[in-house]
Design an enzyme around this catalytic site. Sequence first.
Site, PDB file in Angstrom:
ATOM      1  N   ARG A 236      41.549  34.426  55.202  1.00  0.00           N
ATOM      2  CA  ARG A 236      42.984  34.656  55.344  1.00  0.00           C
ATOM      3  C   ARG A 236      43.247  35.397  56.646  1.00  0.00           C
ATOM      4  O   ARG A 236      42.551  36.355  56.975  1.00  0.00           O
ATOM      5  CB  ARG A 236      43.535  35.470  54.169  1.00  0.00           C
ATOM      6  CG  ARG A 236      43.535  34.677  52.870  1.00  0.00           C
ATOM      7  CD  ARG A 236      44.149  35.437  51.733  1.00  0.00           C
ATOM      8  NE  ARG A 236      43.996  34.706  50.486  1.00  0.00           N
ATOM      9  CZ  ARG A 236      44.238  35.209  49.275  1.00  0.00           C
ATOM     10  NH1 ARG A 236      44.648  36.451  49.163  1.00  0.00           N
ATOM     11  NH2 ARG A 236      44.071  34.477  48.194  1.00  0.00           N
TER      12      ARG A 236
ATOM     13  N   ARG B  96      40.929  44.935  52.708  1.00  0.00           N
ATOM     14  CA  ARG B  96      41.688  43.772  53.182  1.00  0.00           C
ATOM     15  C   ARG B  96      40.960  43.168  54.371  1.00  0.00           C
ATOM     16  O   ARG B  96      40.981  43.715  55.470  1.00  0.00           O
ATOM     17  CB  ARG B  96      43.108  44.201  53.575  1.00  0.00           C
ATOM     18  CG  ARG B  96      44.067  43.037  53.817  1.00  0.00           C
ATOM     19  CD  ARG B  96      45.446  43.536  54.213  1.00  0.00           C
ATOM     20  NE  ARG B  96      46.093  44.254  53.143  1.00  0.00           N
ATOM     21  CZ  ARG B  96      46.823  43.684  52.171  1.00  0.00           C
ATOM     22  NH1 ARG B  96      46.971  42.378  52.156  1.00  0.00           N
ATOM     23  NH2 ARG B  96      47.402  44.419  51.242  1.00  0.00           N
TER      24      ARG B  96
ATOM     25  N   GLU C 111      45.275  46.154  43.171  1.00  0.00           N
ATOM     26  CA  GLU C 111      45.100  44.789  42.665  1.00  0.00           C
ATOM     27  C   GLU C 111      43.683  44.286  42.868  1.00  0.00           C
ATOM     28  O   GLU C 111      43.108  44.414  43.941  1.00  0.00           O
ATOM     29  CB  GLU C 111      46.076  43.844  43.384  1.00  0.00           C
ATOM     30  CG  GLU C 111      45.941  42.389  42.944  1.00  0.00           C
ATOM     31  CD  GLU C 111      46.539  41.410  43.940  1.00  0.00           C
ATOM     32  OE1 GLU C 111      46.113  40.246  43.937  1.00  0.00           O
ATOM     33  OE2 GLU C 111      47.412  41.817  44.730  1.00  0.00           O
TER      34      GLU C 111
ATOM     35  N   SER D 290      44.911  38.348  40.301  1.00  0.00           N
ATOM     36  CA  SER D 290      46.285  37.878  40.106  1.00  0.00           C
ATOM     37  C   SER D 290      46.197  36.537  39.389  1.00  0.00           C
ATOM     38  O   SER D 290      45.629  35.584  39.924  1.00  0.00           O
ATOM     39  CB  SER D 290      46.975  37.723  41.467  1.00  0.00           C
ATOM     40  OG  SER D 290      48.349  37.511  41.317  1.00  0.00           O
TER      41      SER D 290
ATOM     42  N   ARG E 136      36.528  43.579  46.307  1.00  0.00           N
ATOM     43  CA  ARG E 136      37.301  44.664  45.691  1.00  0.00           C
ATOM     44  C   ARG E 136      36.593  45.203  44.451  1.00  0.00           C
ATOM     45  O   ARG E 136      36.699  46.392  44.146  1.00  0.00           O
ATOM     46  CB  ARG E 136      38.714  44.183  45.363  1.00  0.00           C
ATOM     47  CG  ARG E 136      39.536  43.920  46.621  1.00  0.00           C
ATOM     48  CD  ARG E 136      41.017  43.817  46.347  1.00  0.00           C
ATOM     49  NE  ARG E 136      41.762  43.731  47.607  1.00  0.00           N
ATOM     50  CZ  ARG E 136      43.060  43.922  47.730  1.00  0.00           C
ATOM     51  NH1 ARG E 136      43.800  44.197  46.656  1.00  0.00           N
ATOM     52  NH2 ARG E 136      43.662  43.834  48.905  1.00  0.00           N
TER      53      ARG E 136
END
Length: 430
Positions: A262, A277, A349, A352, A391
């Site tokens: 990403r 991130r 988070e 999801s 994560r």
Amino acid sequence: MHDIRAIRENPSAFDAALAKRGVAPMSSEILAIDESRRAKITAAEAALADRNAASKNVGAAKAKGDDAEFERLRALVAEKKAEIADLEEQAKVEDAKLNDILMALPNSPHDDVPEGADENDNVEIHKWGTPPAFDFDAKEHFEITGVMPGMDFETAAKLSGARFVLLSGAIARIHRALAQFMLDTHTSENGLTEVNAPVLVRDEAMLGTGQLPKFAEDSYQTTNGWWLVPTSEVTLTNIVAGSMISEDYLPRRYTAHSLCFRSEAGSAGRDTSGMLRQHQFEKVEMVSVTKPEDSRAELDRMTKCAEGILEKLNLAYRTVVLCTGDMGFGAQRTHDIEVWLPGQNTYREISSCSVCGDFQARRMNARFKREGEKKPEFVHTLNGSGLAVGRCLIAVLENGQNADGSITMPDVLHPYLGGKTQVTADGQLA
């Protein structure tokens, strides 16, 4: 993508659903284009009928020796041919315009999704575990003494730039162990089928799951046109693209461990420290394909699969329903699972899980046929992280940290680490 027939039948409901997501009313514009497109198609069909009728009479006029009628009919055939081509081209242009608008609009939220502007309006629906109480100041993952030898951001920056990391030794092995543990749990306990899928895909695959055209800047494209997947949701969901499947084929439940890429466009300044991130990361993804009446229950099932991984790792978490202003583009309802990170003293988070209804299926043309029925229906699709491996590594390291800089490993990871139970303060498995 939205169903144009549903918009025709209830434009006010369509506008009301978009309004919940902060989108201005669109039904009038959409239906005006649709009506013009359909009128041109109807006119083209009428012109085709006139041409066909004239074509049949050309021979008769010639046989009778009626040269004037012959020439008139021949000219009419040519005129109608040109008219048909013009009308079809106009209809094609308006069809593309309509498609572009529908492709760019977000999915309609379920009625029970809370309305809100951003993450502050999300609603907690479940909580599990108790965050650890340390008798020392908790550190973030990259500050823990035992982690530092195996987590190198400087070398990664030399190789690739910012937001990359080089894992080595014990930390690399724990990262690998987590992915293996997740896959084993999902396949042996949760009934998912493991898939090893490409990470390079065509435009059509990205279009099918909604990454294109709206979010092109969030992904990476190679010089020969392939896209690096932002998540294996793209490949797993597109397994059924363009398919007509039987009812007994459903549900299909897939899982895959893959690299994800990403660009993190628009996230400048957010989570720049550590590996929270990254441009390149790994995820164990879950995708389900179901009948329409089963998709809502499947969302709850998928959520429990992801929550179960954290419970086995003994990591405290909470689950929230995202409000309309925080939901992803293709979702009808989303459950975010947030794991406790002691170094940040907050929940972040880690998964999801979303139900998309037939939104992606329409883009992919993925349909099924019920037994005894002639008319096909679009399938429903769901996706969720089960979990984000990096994560999860952060959470394991931060929650297992000790005052001396060592890290205690969760019991379920011991078999994946050759029986080792901790990372020492000098970065070794022991």
